[in-house]
Design a protein around this motif. Structure first.
Motif, short mmCIF file in Angstrom:
data_model
loop_
_atom_site.label_atom_id
_atom_site.label_comp_id
_atom_site.label_asym_id
_atom_site.label_seq_id
_atom_site.Cartn_x
_atom_site.Cartn_y
_atom_site.Cartn_z
N ARG A 74 -107.35 15.10 31.60
CA ARG A 74 -106.44 13.87 31.83
C ARG A 74 -105.06 14.23 31.45
NH1 ARG A 74 -104.05 10.20 28.45
NH2 ARG A 74 -103.95 8.06 29.26
N ASN A 75 -104.81 15.04 30.52
CA ASN A 75 -103.33 15.20 29.97
C ASN A 75 -102.63 16.27 31.05
OD1 ASN A 75 -103.44 13.70 27.77
ND2 ASN A 75 -104.17 15.21 26.32
N GLN A 76 -103.44 17.01 31.42
CA GLN A 76 -103.11 18.09 32.38
C GLN A 76 -102.87 17.36 33.69
OE1 GLN A 76 -105.10 22.07 32.96
NE2 GLN A 76 -106.49 21.00 31.10
N VAL A 77 -103.56 16.51 33.99
CA VAL A 77 -103.23 15.90 35.65
C VAL A 77 -101.80 15.13 35.40
CG1 VAL A 77 -104.14 14.16 37.13
CG2 VAL A 77 -105.62 15.86 36.28
N LEU A 78 -101.88 14.45 34.18
CA LEU A 78 -100.57 13.65 33.99
C LEU A 78 -99.23 14.34 34.01
CD1 LEU A 78 -102.05 10.74 31.74
CD2 LEU A 78 -101.57 10.80 34.24
N THR A 79 -99.37 15.62 33.26
CA THR A 79 -98.51 16.52 33.17
C THR A 79 -98.25 17.22 34.65
OG1 THR A 79 -98.99 17.17 31.19
CG2 THR A 79 -97.74 18.69 32.26
N MET A 80 -99.11 17.57 35.49
CA MET A 80 -98.67 17.77 36.62
C MET A 80 -97.88 16.77 37.44
SD MET A 80 -101.29 19.32 39.59
CE MET A 80 -100.71 19.81 41.20
N GLY A 81 -98.50 15.71 37.48
CA GLY A 81 -97.92 14.51 38.01
C GLY A 81 -96.41 14.15 37.78
N GLY A 82 -96.20 14.32 36.44
CA GLY A 82 -94.82 14.27 35.93
C GLY A 82 -94.02 15.29 36.65
N GLN A 98 -90.28 6.07 44.04
CA GLN A 98 -91.12 4.71 43.21
C GLN A 98 -92.35 4.59 43.27
OE1 GLN A 98 -89.17 2.60 40.94
NE2 GLN A 98 -91.26 2.42 40.43
N MET A 99 -92.77 4.97 44.39
CA MET A 99 -94.31 4.84 44.71
C MET A 99 -95.17 5.72 44.13
SD MET A 99 -96.26 4.48 48.51
CE MET A 99 -97.96 4.06 48.58
N LEU A 100 -94.66 6.94 44.02
CA LEU A 100 -95.13 8.09 43.17
C LEU A 100 -95.22 7.78 41.91
CD1 LEU A 100 -96.60 10.85 42.96
CD2 LEU A 100 -94.43 11.77 43.20
N HIS A 101 -94.08 7.44 41.25
CA HIS A 101 -93.93 6.86 39.80
C HIS A 101 -95.18 6.01 39.47
CE1 HIS A 101 -92.25 6.00 35.81
NE2 HIS A 101 -92.13 4.85 36.22
N ASP A 102 -95.18 4.76 40.45
CA ASP A 102 -96.11 3.71 40.15
C ASP A 102 -97.49 4.07 40.16
OD1 ASP A 102 -94.12 2.15 39.86
OD2 ASP A 102 -93.99 1.21 41.64
N VAL A 103 -97.85 4.94 41.09
CA VAL A 103 -99.42 5.39 41.07
C VAL A 103 -99.60 6.42 40.06
CG1 VAL A 103 -99.23 7.67 42.61
CG2 VAL A 103 -101.19 6.32 42.99
N LEU A 104 -98.83 7.14 39.49
CA LEU A 104 -99.30 7.96 38.21
C LEU A 104 -99.21 6.99 37.10
CD1 LEU A 104 -96.46 10.79 38.70
CD2 LEU A 104 -98.79 10.93 38.90
N ASP A 105 -98.72 5.77 37.15
CA ASP A 105 -98.92 4.90 36.00
C ASP A 105 -100.37 4.28 36.32
OD1 ASP A 105 -97.97 3.15 33.89
OD2 ASP A 105 -98.00 1.62 35.19
N VAL A 106 -100.94 4.02 37.69
CA VAL A 106 -101.95 3.20 37.92
C VAL A 106 -103.04 4.47 37.22
CG1 VAL A 106 -103.54 3.09 39.79
CG2 VAL A 106 -101.38 1.93 39.87
N LEU A 107 -102.69 5.83 37.74
CA LEU A 107 -103.57 6.79 37.26
C LEU A 107 -103.85 6.82 35.76
CD1 LEU A 107 -105.55 9.37 38.16
CD2 LEU A 107 -103.57 10.64 38.08
#
Length: 245
Positions: free
Chosen positions: A22-30, A137-146
């Motif tokens: 989970r943390n790796q995916v969110l780090t990659m998203g960032g 903004q869309m990418l930021h929001d979808v990472l929040d959804v994730l």
């Protein structure tokens, strides 16, 4: 991802492996989000140094995708996950693939931006700036959804892609007008159009990530679903329970 009871397993090591994923995916998203922010900035400011930095950092995005895929493969081989755990692994594999492709689009924007716009054609970038910010903004929001597995917010982000598409279509029409009115703009217009297409594709990728979240939470595949039936299908979808593992 707490509402999937990620810490429900008897094995503390298994819990740690899933949490690490989970943390790796969110780090990659960032990282991918920052790549996109920098790419749009480099495009609009004509910043060669920043553009090259984005191109160089794309290697890191690729490496993170490979590392996460390998971690998922190890868990599948070692833990033989079922139900919600298996959906989590599948969703992560699909999500990192989309994130890597968003990174590729940022790379394309920068490589195209390095070709430069003629000074008299800088006005072509005005609408690209707006489209780029919309995609960011869309990418930021979808990472929040994730991160939060928020279905309602996911639906909103999913539908945001329609606005991105309309904005893109408007830019294409405007660029075509530039070319017809002044053939000298053709090289700059083609560069702008290539950048616009790359940004538009990012919206599609974000929409795909929303579908993976819907699948993870509801246990149902929402790909290729007509937009008007989305909420109905989500309402009817299976919501995982604490026993779903």
């Amino acid at each position: 991802m707490d509402n999937l009871n990620i810490n429900k397993h008897i094995s503390a090591q298994y819990n740690a492996e899933l949490e690490s994923l989970r943390n790796q995916v969110l780090t990659m998203g960032g990282l991918v989000e920052q790549q996109l922010i920098d790419a749009v900035k480099a495009m609009n400011k004509g910043d060669d140094v920043l553009a090259q930095q984005v191109i160089d950092n794309d290697v890191k995005v690729n490496q993170m995708e490979v590392a996460i895929d390998e971690a998922c493969t190890r868990i599948i081989a070692k833990r033989q996950p079922t139900a919600s755990d298996l959906r989590l692994i599948i969703s992560i594999i699909r999500t990192v693939s989309e994130l890597e492709r968003i990174g590729d689009e940022a790379d394309k924007i920068c490589r195209t931006a390095l070709e430069k716009f003629a000074n008299q054609h800088q006005s072509l970038l005005v609408n690209l700036e707006s489209l780029g910010q919309h995609a960011i903004q869309m990418l930021h929001d979808v990472l929040d959804v994730l991160a939060r597995l928020d279905i309602e917010e996911g639906i909103r982000v999913y539908r945001e892609d329609d606005k991105v598409d309309r904005e893109y279509e408007g830019i294409v029409r405007q660029l075509m007008t530039y070319m017809m009115e002044d053939p000298r703009t053709i090289p700059s217009v083609m560069t702008a159009m290539f950048c616009a297409r790359a940004i538009e594709r990012i919206g599609d990728r974000c929409q795909n990530i929303c579908e993976f979240v819907f699948y993870l939470v509801k246990g149902k595949d929402f790909r290729h679903v007509h937009d008007e039936s989305l909420e109905k299908m989500l309402d009817e979808g299976k919501t995982p329970s604490a026993d779903d593992h």
